[in-house]
Design a protein around this motif. Sequence first.
Motif, PDB file in Angstrom:
ATOM      1  N   ALA A   1      40.843  39.931  37.544  1.00 18.82           N
ATOM      2  CA  ALA A   1      40.728  38.483  37.359  1.00 18.82           C
ATOM      3  C   ALA A   1      41.906  37.857  38.089  1.00 18.82           C
ATOM      4  O   ALA A   1      42.904  38.527  38.356  1.00 18.82           O
ATOM      5  CB  ALA A   1      40.777  38.146  35.878  1.00 18.82           C
TER       6      ALA A   1
ATOM      7  N   LEU B   1      30.178  28.595  36.656  1.00 22.30           N
ATOM      8  CA  LEU B   1      29.545  29.924  36.651  1.00 22.30           C
ATOM      9  C   LEU B   1      28.301  30.011  35.776  1.00 22.30           C
ATOM     10  O   LEU B   1      27.435  30.845  36.018  1.00 22.30           O
ATOM     11  CB  LEU B   1      30.533  30.985  36.143  1.00 22.30           C
TER      12      LEU B   1
ATOM     13  N   GLY C   1      42.166  34.504  33.540  1.00 23.07           N
ATOM     14  CA  GLY C   1      42.837  34.772  34.816  1.00 23.07           C
ATOM     15  C   GLY C   1      43.201  33.482  35.529  1.00 23.07           C
ATOM     16  O   GLY C   1      44.313  33.323  36.036  1.00 23.07           O
ATOM     17  N   LEU C   2      42.271  32.527  35.532  1.00 21.63           N
ATOM     18  CA  LEU C   2      42.547  31.239  36.191  1.00 21.63           C
ATOM     19  C   LEU C   2      43.640  30.476  35.448  1.00 21.63           C
ATOM     20  O   LEU C   2      44.504  29.847  36.060  1.00 21.63           O
ATOM     21  CB  LEU C   2      41.265  30.403  36.272  1.00 21.63           C
TER      22      LEU C   2
ATOM     23  N   ALA D   1      37.313  30.744  44.139  1.00 19.36           N
ATOM     24  CA  ALA D   1      37.260  31.868  43.199  1.00 19.36           C
ATOM     25  C   ALA D   1      38.658  32.323  42.798  1.00 19.36           C
ATOM     26  O   ALA D   1      38.840  33.006  41.796  1.00 19.36           O
ATOM     27  CB  ALA D   1      36.485  33.032  43.820  1.00 19.36           C
ATOM     28  N   LEU D   2      39.663  31.932  43.596  1.00 17.20           N
ATOM     29  CA  LEU D   2      41.034  32.371  43.331  1.00 17.20           C
ATOM     30  C   LEU D   2      41.847  31.333  42.570  1.00 17.20           C
ATOM     31  O   LEU D   2      42.902  31.635  42.033  1.00 17.20           O
ATOM     32  CB  LEU D   2      41.762  32.668  44.653  1.00 17.20           C
TER      33      LEU D   2
ATOM     34  N   TYR E   1      25.721  34.880  33.404  1.00 16.44           N
ATOM     35  CA  TYR E   1      26.762  35.566  34.171  1.00 16.44           C
ATOM     36  C   TYR E   1      26.255  36.896  34.741  1.00 16.44           C
ATOM     37  O   TYR E   1      26.466  37.202  35.913  1.00 16.44           O
ATOM     38  CB  TYR E   1      28.028  35.803  33.319  1.00 16.44           C
TER      39      TYR E   1
ATOM     40  N   THR F   1      39.328  39.481  43.680  1.00 12.74           N
ATOM     41  CA  THR F   1      39.308  38.874  42.354  1.00 12.74           C
ATOM     42  C   THR F   1      37.881  38.637  41.878  1.00 12.74           C
ATOM     43  O   THR F   1      36.962  38.484  42.673  1.00 12.74           O
ATOM     44  CB  THR F   1      40.041  37.517  42.352  1.00 12.74           C
ATOM     45  N   LYS F   2      37.747  38.640  40.557  1.00 10.51           N
ATOM     46  CA  LYS F   2      36.456  38.321  39.931  1.00 10.51           C
ATOM     47  C   LYS F   2      36.380  36.806  39.763  1.00 10.51           C
ATOM     48  O   LYS F   2      37.415  36.186  39.550  1.00 10.51           O
ATOM     49  CB  LYS F   2      36.358  38.982  38.561  1.00 10.51           C
ATOM     50  N   PRO F   3      35.180  36.193  39.799  1.00  8.40           N
ATOM     51  CA  PRO F   3      33.885  36.831  40.007  1.00  8.40           C
ATOM     52  C   PRO F   3      33.733  37.302  41.452  1.00  8.40           C
ATOM     53  O   PRO F   3      34.353  36.745  42.357  1.00  8.40           O
ATOM     54  CB  PRO F   3      32.889  35.704  39.693  1.00  8.40           C
TER      55      PRO F   3
ATOM     56  N   LEU G   1      47.174  39.804  30.943  1.00  8.94           N
ATOM     57  CA  LEU G   1      45.924  39.788  30.189  1.00  8.94           C
ATOM     58  C   LEU G   1      45.724  41.139  29.512  1.00  8.94           C
ATOM     59  O   LEU G   1      45.957  42.180  30.116  1.00  8.94           O
ATOM     60  CB  LEU G   1      44.725  39.536  31.111  1.00  8.94           C
TER      61      LEU G   1
ATOM     62  N   GLU H   1      33.568  39.075  30.245  1.00  6.49           N
ATOM     63  CA  GLU H   1      33.972  38.937  31.649  1.00  6.49           C
ATOM     64  C   GLU H   1      34.183  37.475  32.013  1.00  6.49           C
ATOM     65  O   GLU H   1      35.057  37.137  32.806  1.00  6.49           O
ATOM     66  CB  GLU H   1      32.922  39.577  32.572  1.00  6.49           C
TER      67      GLU H   1
ATOM     68  N   ASN I   1      37.436  36.590  30.614  1.00  5.51           N
ATOM     69  CA  ASN I   1      38.442  37.223  31.471  1.00  5.51           C
ATOM     70  C   ASN I   1      38.720  36.364  32.720  1.00  5.51           C
ATOM     71  O   ASN I   1      39.881  36.187  33.128  1.00  5.51           O
ATOM     72  CB  ASN I   1      37.930  38.615  31.864  1.00  5.51           C
ATOM     73  N   ILE I   2      37.660  35.819  33.299  1.00  4.82           N
ATOM     74  CA  ILE I   2      37.828  34.963  34.487  1.00  4.82           C
ATOM     75  C   ILE I   2      38.552  33.669  34.095  1.00  4.82           C
ATOM     76  O   ILE I   2      39.468  33.218  34.793  1.00  4.82           O
ATOM     77  CB  ILE I   2      36.451  34.678  35.131  1.00  4.82           C
TER      78      ILE I   2
END
Lengths: 121, 295
Positions: free
Chosen positions: A82, B161, B236-237, B58-59, B211, A102-104, B251, B229, B232-233
């Motif tokens: 992530a 998403l 992460g962001l 996405a990052l 998803y 990285t995900k997604p 995480l 998941e 998790n995304i």
Amino acid sequence: MVRVLIVDDSKTSRKMLRGILEDAGMEIIGEAADGQEALKLFTALKPDVVTLDITMPVMDGINALKKIMAADRTARVVMVTAAGQKGNVMKALKLGAIEFVTKPYDTEMIIEVIKKAMDKL
Amino acid sequence: MFINLFGKYLINKKILNDVQLQSIRKEQSRTRVKLGVIAVAEKLLTEEQAEEINRKQALMDKRFGDIAIEYGFLTLEDVAHLLDQQGNPYMQFVQIATERGYMTLAQIEDALRQYQEEHHLSEETMGGIKNGDLDVIIPAFVHEDEVKEAAGVAIRTLNRLISTDLWMGDSYMTEQLTCDRLACQDMEGGLEMTIGLAGMGNSLLVVADAYAGESFQTVDMDALDSVGEVVNIIDGLFATALSEKGIENMLLPPAYFDSETTLQGKEFAVIPLEIGQKPVMLVISFGSKLCFDGE
């Protein structure tokens, strides 16, 4: 055909990645849900490329990477994570991981990165 | 989001019925176009540039237009033009509702004034709501300052998403919450916290299915893995956003609960959502992690 070992504690992520890579003509020779299992499969199957998640139970991706690189300094490992794991990603690259995604998943990016990993060595 | 927020209000006031609102929703969904698609069609971006912006998105938790400007692909004026092309949801609502004879323009304006008064919303906030601007809507409904940013990341990610068919209610603080299914993830390091998505019955299927691109029969551990998941995304962001402030967080693996579970902790925020018209609770504990039954 590129032989790939997928390591991720999420079944959903493994399945999605398997679909992307198989569609790109790669062979998935094994799947592992944690670092310990990954190490066993890496030794037994000798994959061309390992995709390695960072956040996993039992043994995380960073520790698994250390052990994989200790077992085979030429191992080609792509970290999958992530966003927001900059520190861990830097650590992984220093330990010998070739690249990270990285995900997604971005289909084109992951394929490109694995091809790049195959071009190394 | 505008049609869901205002539409639900109109149903509660018995001004619209469910069938009429569904009909408006259905019609509206046909008219939504992505910024990148319009930009390519209008020759403002090449397909490669649009793809590059999607990859960057996405990052980082930033909007398509903001990234396009930041990297010099588009000007502010270009983005404004594209946004105009997308259609204003309020105007879409007005057009569909009046064309179908459900409400007159005067009735809509009157109901909207009442909605504004009852929710104590400023003119500026109402403007954002009418535009469907999540950056205005989210802070208007998330009342706790410390969780506004994490909630923003979560809801924008769900919008991107999972589904644009979103509704959100007023957030509240609690020390305990019971739910049927839960996927959550702890973070630790600079700031301890837990973010989770909780549901009753099979409501989390809407997240799991979208998803994974599958049709799960029930919210079992496989479906929760898919929800996890998404969490998790989101985490992460949010960790990226914290990192930009010098707070480094790690995480931990997500945790899943497929039976009735009670979350407990210091006061934590619950943000009621409807995703694809299914009730889902966004749970955010800021400054400490949550505990669960049996822990």
